[in-house]
Structure formats: structure tokens, C-alpha cells
Design an enzyme around this catalytic site. Structure first.
Site, PDB file in Angstrom:
ATOM      1  NE  ARG A  72      -8.267  -5.736  -0.973  1.00 29.29           N
ATOM      2  CZ  ARG A  72      -7.611  -6.687  -1.203  1.00 29.29           C
ATOM      3  NH1 ARG A  72      -7.642  -7.744  -0.397  1.00 29.29           N
ATOM      4  NH2 ARG A  72      -6.493  -6.698  -1.672  1.00 29.29           N
ATOM      5  CG  HIS A 104      -5.083  -0.758  -0.763  1.00 31.67           C
ATOM      6  ND1 HIS A 104      -5.665  -1.492  -1.372  1.00 31.67           N
ATOM      7  CD2 HIS A 104      -5.411  -0.529   1.465  1.00 31.67           C
ATOM      8  CE1 HIS A 104      -6.879  -2.149  -0.502  1.00 31.67           C
ATOM      9  NE2 HIS A 104      -6.825  -1.778   1.094  1.00 31.67           N
ATOM     10  CG  ASN A 125      -2.927   3.422   2.029  1.00 33.90           C
ATOM     11  OD1 ASN A 125      -2.847   3.689   1.929  1.00 33.90           O
ATOM     12  ND2 ASN A 125      -3.641   2.278   2.211  1.00 33.90           N
ATOM     13  CG  ASN A 134      -6.365  -0.952  -8.144  1.00 31.41           C
ATOM     14  OD1 ASN A 134      -5.645  -1.592  -7.779  1.00 31.41           O
ATOM     15  ND2 ASN A 134      -7.931  -2.411  -7.481  1.00 31.41           N
ATOM     16  CD  GLU A 142       0.087  -2.410  -5.168  1.00 27.49           C
ATOM     17  OE1 GLU A 142      -0.243  -0.183  -4.966  1.00 27.49           O
ATOM     18  OE2 GLU A 142      -0.466  -2.809  -5.513  1.00 27.49           O
TER      19      GLU A 142
END
Length: 255
Positions: A72, A104, A125, A134, A142
Site C-alpha cells: 500500500r 479503499h 480512491n 473498515n 468485500e
């Protein structure tokens, strides 16, 4: 030479339109006037006032996921004017003072097996997303997207921020900005010719242990609160029942 130049411009426009279509299953969202940036793995609409994307659209497949471990390395988006986006230094001390991650909108893990995975680390983004959210229900949703894709079923996603209450400000930022109060995510799949979709809204104050399934809403609610049309080219006769219903992908997402 002039004809060649015009031909190249037309070809570039066609390639951009084709890529955008691959990222957005029934047209990219409408209703916002930001700068639209299309890349091979996602399309976003950048908001010059908030400094974050109003929406991001992407397609997850079995070929885009399960790549090697990726780093990252945060960078300002080279396609957006510096005054309209953030840079890495703006996030200084954000984790300590706000309890946020660099979250993200288009997840890196969804594109770890692609050549352009690093573009998911552009700050256009990224948003300051509460770590509990998150690393909790948002991450699990996700993961569920990738479970569907891993089975061979492509998944289209539209995601973005909401601004309904004050969350805070980045302590190290030297540009004006507005941090989201929450986020929406719409997961879409075309299964045996039938459009199926599920939508979710999660607030910044969500707990790490929260079940994302309990955050389900209708696409109609997402559109009302976010001010967008998620699937603008889908025929009204199909769109209406899909967008007012719950649970289109409930079983596929593990709910």
C-alpha cells in the site's frame, strides 16, 4: 497526418468507453457532476469539494482476485488536479486522532491479480474510514464479493460516501475537505439472465463486530440518500422491482 490524429483520438475515446462499460454493468452512475476518471479496473467520479470520489464502480471476477501480496504505497492521483484531491501528507496523525484507516473504495484485494492493482492506492480512491468499520463489517462485505467472484460469477459493485453528519477533519490536511459520515455499497450480478442486487449502508460509527447483513437497504434508499442513479441504462421495467426489493444476492453474500 490530421486524419491519423483524429483516428487515434476516436480510438482512444472508444477504448475509454469500452473500459467504462466493463466497470459499470448498466451504465456508470449519474446524478453527480464530478470529474470521471476511468481506468482498466475501475471508474470513479471525483468531487473537488469533498476531495473524495462520489462513487466508484468496478467488476470483480475470478481472474482479478487472489494475486500475490501487494503493498500500500499511497499517491496523489496523477489524473486529478492537485487542488481537487489529497496527497499522502494530508493523512498525517489521522489514525491517532480520528481512529481512521485509509479506506479503499475500490478494494486492493479485488484486483491483486491485475497489472493495474497499484492504482487502487491513489488517494482519489481512498477516504478516512473508521478503523472499526473498515476492518469489520465493511471488510467482510468485500470478502463476500470475492467469494461470489471466486465461484465464477462476475460481480459488479457501485460504492461511495454519504455526508449526513459531521465526523471530523484530517488534522494534517492543508486543503479543505469533508469526511464522509457513512458509505453505501451496491452489489450486482446477472445470474442466468436475471439481474440480482443487494445494497448496504454503513455508518462511520459502526462497530467492528457488526454484521453487514443487518445493514441492508434497498437500492432506492441508496439512490435517495446519495443523489445518484446506480444503473441508469437498465430498463425501467427491470430496474424498478430490483431497486425497491431486498435480498437479491442475500444467499450468495452469505446472509
Amino acid at each position: 497526418m490530421k486524419k491519423l490524429a483524429l483516428g487515434l483520438i476516436a480510438f482512444a475515446a472508444l477504448c475509454s468507453a469500452t473500459t467504462q462499460a466493463a466497470n459499470c454493468v448498466y451504465g456508470c452512475p449519474t446524478g453527480k457532476s464530478g470529474q470521471v476518471v476511468t481506468r482498466s479496473i475501475y471508474t470513479i467520479s471525483n468531487n473537488a469539494t469533498t476531495k473524495f470520489a462520489d462513487w466508484a464502480a468496478y467488476q470483480v471476477t475470478s481472474a482479478t482476485i487472489d494475486g500475490p501480496s501487494r503493498t500500500r504505497t499511497w499517491k496523489a492521483d496523477p489524473s486529478i488536479t492537485a487542488a481537487n484531491t489529497l496527497e499522502p501528507a494530508d493523512y498525517t496523525n489521522a489514525a491517532a486522532q480520528l481512529g481512521t484507516d485509509r479506506g479503499h473504495q475500490v478494494p486492493l484485494a479485488a484486483f491483486s491479480n491485475t497489472a493495474d492493482w497499484a492504482t487502487t492506492n491513489y488517494l482519489s480512491n481512498i477516504t478516512p474510514q473508521a478503523a472499526e468499520l473498515n476492518q469489520g463489517p465493511w471488510e467482510r462485505l468485500e470478502n463476500a464479493e470475492r467469494v461470489i467472484a471466486r465461484s465464477g460469477q462476475p460481480v459488479f459493485v457501485v460504492t461511495g460516501p454519504l455526508y449526513e453528519w459531521y465526523f471530523g477533519s484530517l488534522p494534517g490536511a492543508d486543503e479543505s475537505h469533508i469526511i464522509p459520515s457513512g458509505y453505501y455499497k451496491v452489489v450486482i450480478a446477472v445470474i442466468s439472465g436475471t439481474v440480482k442486487a443487494s445494497a448496504f449502508i454503513m455508518e462511520q460509527d459502526s462497530a467492528r463486530a457488526d454484521n453487514f447483513c443487518s445493514k441492508e437497504v434497498t437500492i432506492d434508499e441508496v439512490e435517495l440518500r446519495a443523489g445518484i442513479n446506480v444503473m441508469p441504462t437498465l430498463s425501467t421495467t427491470i430496474q424498478a422491482p430490483v431497486e425497491r426489493s431486498y435480498g437479491g444476492l442475500k444467499s450468495q453474500l452469505g446472509c
